[in-house]
Write a protein that holds these residues in place. Structure first.
Motif, PDB file in Angstrom:
ATOM      1  N   CYS A   1       1.201  -5.182   4.774  1.00 25.77           N
ATOM      2  CA  CYS A   1       2.282  -4.701   4.444  1.00 25.77           C
ATOM      3  C   CYS A   1       3.095  -4.199   5.474  1.00 25.77           C
ATOM      4  O   CYS A   1       4.129  -3.794   5.465  1.00 25.77           O
ATOM      5  CB  CYS A   1       2.256  -3.539   3.037  1.00 25.77           C
ATOM      6  SG  CYS A   1       1.312  -2.437   3.162  1.00 25.77           S
TER       7      CYS A   1
ATOM      8  N   ARG B   1      -4.538  -0.451   3.740  1.00 23.40           N
ATOM      9  CA  ARG B   1      -5.261  -0.858   3.568  1.00 23.40           C
ATOM     10  C   ARG B   1      -6.667  -2.024   3.463  1.00 23.40           C
ATOM     11  O   ARG B   1      -7.823  -2.294   3.786  1.00 23.40           O
ATOM     12  CB  ARG B   1      -6.308  -0.809   2.117  1.00 23.40           C
ATOM     13  CG  ARG B   1      -5.921   1.023   1.368  1.00 23.40           C
ATOM     14  CD  ARG B   1      -6.533   0.868   0.062  1.00 23.40           C
ATOM     15  NE  ARG B   1      -5.965   0.497  -1.363  1.00 23.40           N
ATOM     16  CZ  ARG B   1      -4.758   0.526  -1.456  1.00 23.40           C
ATOM     17  NH1 ARG B   1      -3.575   1.235  -1.534  1.00 23.40           N
ATOM     18  NH2 ARG B   1      -4.356  -1.048  -2.920  1.00 23.40           N
TER      19      ARG B   1
ATOM     20  N   CYS C   1       1.246  -1.262   0.179  1.00 20.89           N
ATOM     21  CA  CYS C   1       0.474  -0.167   0.051  1.00 20.89           C
ATOM     22  C   CYS C   1       0.652   1.108   0.022  1.00 20.89           C
ATOM     23  O   CYS C   1       0.461   1.939  -0.307  1.00 20.89           O
ATOM     24  CB  CYS C   1      -1.394  -0.310   1.121  1.00 20.89           C
ATOM     25  SG  CYS C   1      -2.044  -1.139   0.822  1.00 20.89           S
TER      26      CYS C   1
HETATM   27 ZN   LIG Z   1      -1.393  -2.707   2.916  1.00 24.07          ZN
END
Ligand SMILES: [Zn+2]
Length: 171
Positions: free
Chosen positions: A127, A133, A83
Motif C-alpha cells: 500500500c 504491515r 494499512c
Molecule cells: Zn500496507
C-alpha cells in the motif's frame, strides 16, 4: 445515473450510484476497487452498503459479528486494503465513513484487519504507507507459513541492501 447493486439488492435509494462511485480494475495484483467521483470530508458518510448474510468467510465477505459475514461482491466487498486507509466501515449501520478527506478520483480504502478476525486469504501488502504491515492477516489469526517466508525474504533483502550501502560508502 444508475444503481451499483443489482435490483434484487437495491432495496432503497440511499445505496451507491454510478454518479458517485466507479467500480474499476485497480491493477493486475490488487484486482477490483472502488473509486470515488466526489470529494468527502473527513468524518462524513461516504456511502451505505448491503449484501447477503453468510455463515462462511468468502472472498468478498465482511464480518458483521463473530459468526456472521456480509457477502457483497458488487461494492463494499471490492474496497481495496490499505494499512493507512481513507475509510472505515460501520458494520452495524452498514455505512462507509471517511477517516480522512477523500478526494475525487481517489480509491476508497479500508484496513481489512479492522473488521475481519480471519481473512479469506492472507496477502502481501504494497500500500506504500509508512505504517504498512507488509503482510496482512485478520485481527485474530497468526501470520501463516507463506507470510513468515515473505517477511523473512523482505528482511534479508533489507540486510543485503544495507550491506551494499555500507560497502559503497566504504569505497
Ligand atoms: Zn500496507
Amino acid at each position: 445515473m444508475s444503481a451499483i447493486y443489482p435490483s434484487e439488492l437495491c432495496v432503497d435509494d440511499t445505496l451507491p450510484t454510478t454518479d458517485r462511485f466507479t467500480v474499476c480494475s485497480v491493477n493486475g495484483k490488487v484486482g477490483m476497487g472502488v473509486r470515488s467521483k466526489l470529494r468527502f470530508i473527513r468524518g462524513t458518510l461516504v456511502a451505505k452498503f448491503t449484501g447477503h448474510l453468510s455463515n462462511t468467510i468468502l472472498q468478498h465477505t465482511l464480518q458483521a459479528s463473530p459468526h456472521t459475514h456480509l457477502h457483497d461482491p458488487y461494492f463494499v466487498g471490492l474496497l481495496t486494503h490499505s494499512c493507512a486507509p481513507n475509510c472505515a466501515l460501520d458494520m452495524q449501520r452498514l455505512e462507509i465513513l471517511a477517516l480522512t478527506d477523500v478526494e475525487a478520483d481517489q480509491l476508497l480504502t479500508i484496513d481489512y484487519a479492522a473488521t475481519e478476525d480471519v481473512l479469506h486469504r492472507q496477502f502481501a501488502c504494497g500500500c506504500g504507507s509508512p505504517a504498512c504491515r507488509k503482510w496482512i492477516t485478520g485481527r485474530r489469526e497468526p501470520v501463516n507459513e507463506a507470510g513468515h517466508a515473505y517477511l523473512a525474504g523482505l528482511a534479508s533483502k533489507k540486510v543485503r541492501s544495507l550491506i551494499g550501502r555500507v560497502r559503497r560508502s566504504a569505497r
